[in-house]
Design an enzyme around this catalytic site. Structure first.
Site, PDB file in Angstrom:
ATOM      1  N   ARG A  90      55.286  62.649  23.848  1.00 51.81           N
ATOM      2  CA  ARG A  90      55.333  63.235  25.188  1.00 51.81           C
ATOM      3  C   ARG A  90      53.992  63.143  25.887  1.00 51.81           C
ATOM      4  O   ARG A  90      53.911  62.959  27.090  1.00 51.81           O
ATOM      5  CB  ARG A  90      55.736  64.714  25.119  1.00 51.81           C
ATOM      6  CG  ARG A  90      57.182  64.931  24.787  1.00 51.81           C
ATOM      7  CD  ARG A  90      57.432  66.349  24.392  1.00 51.81           C
ATOM      8  NE  ARG A  90      56.616  66.702  23.247  1.00 51.81           N
ATOM      9  CZ  ARG A  90      56.709  67.827  22.568  1.00 51.81           C
ATOM     10  NH1 ARG A  90      57.562  68.746  22.947  1.00 51.81           N
ATOM     11  NH2 ARG A  90      55.945  68.063  21.528  1.00 51.81           N
ATOM     12  N   SER A 129      61.507  72.034  22.294  1.00 47.26           N
ATOM     13  CA  SER A 129      62.544  72.952  21.812  1.00 47.26           C
ATOM     14  C   SER A 129      62.014  74.385  21.813  1.00 47.26           C
ATOM     15  O   SER A 129      62.746  75.328  22.133  1.00 47.26           O
ATOM     16  CB  SER A 129      62.964  72.581  20.386  1.00 47.26           C
ATOM     17  OG  SER A 129      63.551  71.312  20.369  1.00 47.26           O
TER      18      SER A 129
END
Ligand code: PNS
Length: 164
Positions: A90, A129
């Protein structure tokens, strides 16, 4: 036939993971998404729940299968004759950690397990998450982060029935 494994916790799967899954499934002939059964973590969803969620979320991608594993990734990969692991990056902060795992796996497997990195699409680069769980636990809006059916299951876990 090019086969790869995408290992992870997927607790829960996010649009960021699904972006990596879709793109990896276009690169490889067969992609196994495999949920780590990590006994040291207390997950929100059990391994079986995560596998079922992933199966539902990827049901329209024919060359994706979902599985789970315990222990070392290199052993699981060897048992299943998988020689490429896929991981998403990311941001630069992911890189150091991922590089270490990739190099450890390469060394421990005596060169048999390589890692391919896909950079997460910018629109999902902020997603994790953990942040999804934190936002949901306070009743926040996670509709931009996970598919609707996953959002419902997460709110149920936090007993936020009015949001399901
Ligand atoms: O989604 P995550 O939690 O970032 O995934 C991490 C994962 C599952 C890829 C990694 O922890 C892993 O492969 N664990 C299995 C144990 C292992 O093989 N460890 C050796 C590498 S240091």
């Amino acid at each position: 036939m090019k086969r790869a494994v995408y290992p992870g916790s997927f607790d829960p799967v996010t649009f960021g993971h699904l972006d990596i899954i879709k793109r990896a499934a276009e690169i490889f002939d067969e992609l196994t998404v495999s949920v780590l059964n990590n006994k040291e973590k207390t997950p929100l969803f059990s391994v079986d729940e995560r596998v079922n969620i992933l199966r539902e979320a990827t049901k329209n991608i024919p060359n994706v299968q979902v599985d789970s594993f315990s222990g070392l990734l290199i052993n699981y990969a060897a048992e299943n004759e998988l020689h490429i692991a896929v991981r998403g990056l990311r941001a630069i902060t992911d890189f150091e950690y991922e590089l270490q795992i990739a190099q450890t796996n390469k060394k421990l497997s005596e060169g048999r397990l390589d890692t391919v990195f896909l950079t997460t699409s910018l629109e999902y680069a902020y997603l994790s998450s953990s942040s999804v769980k934190e936002i949901a636990s306070f009743g926040g809006d996670i509709s931009q982060c996970v598919p609707d059916f996953v959002a419902k299951l997460i709110y149920e876990k936090y007993n936020l029935k009015h949001l399901t």
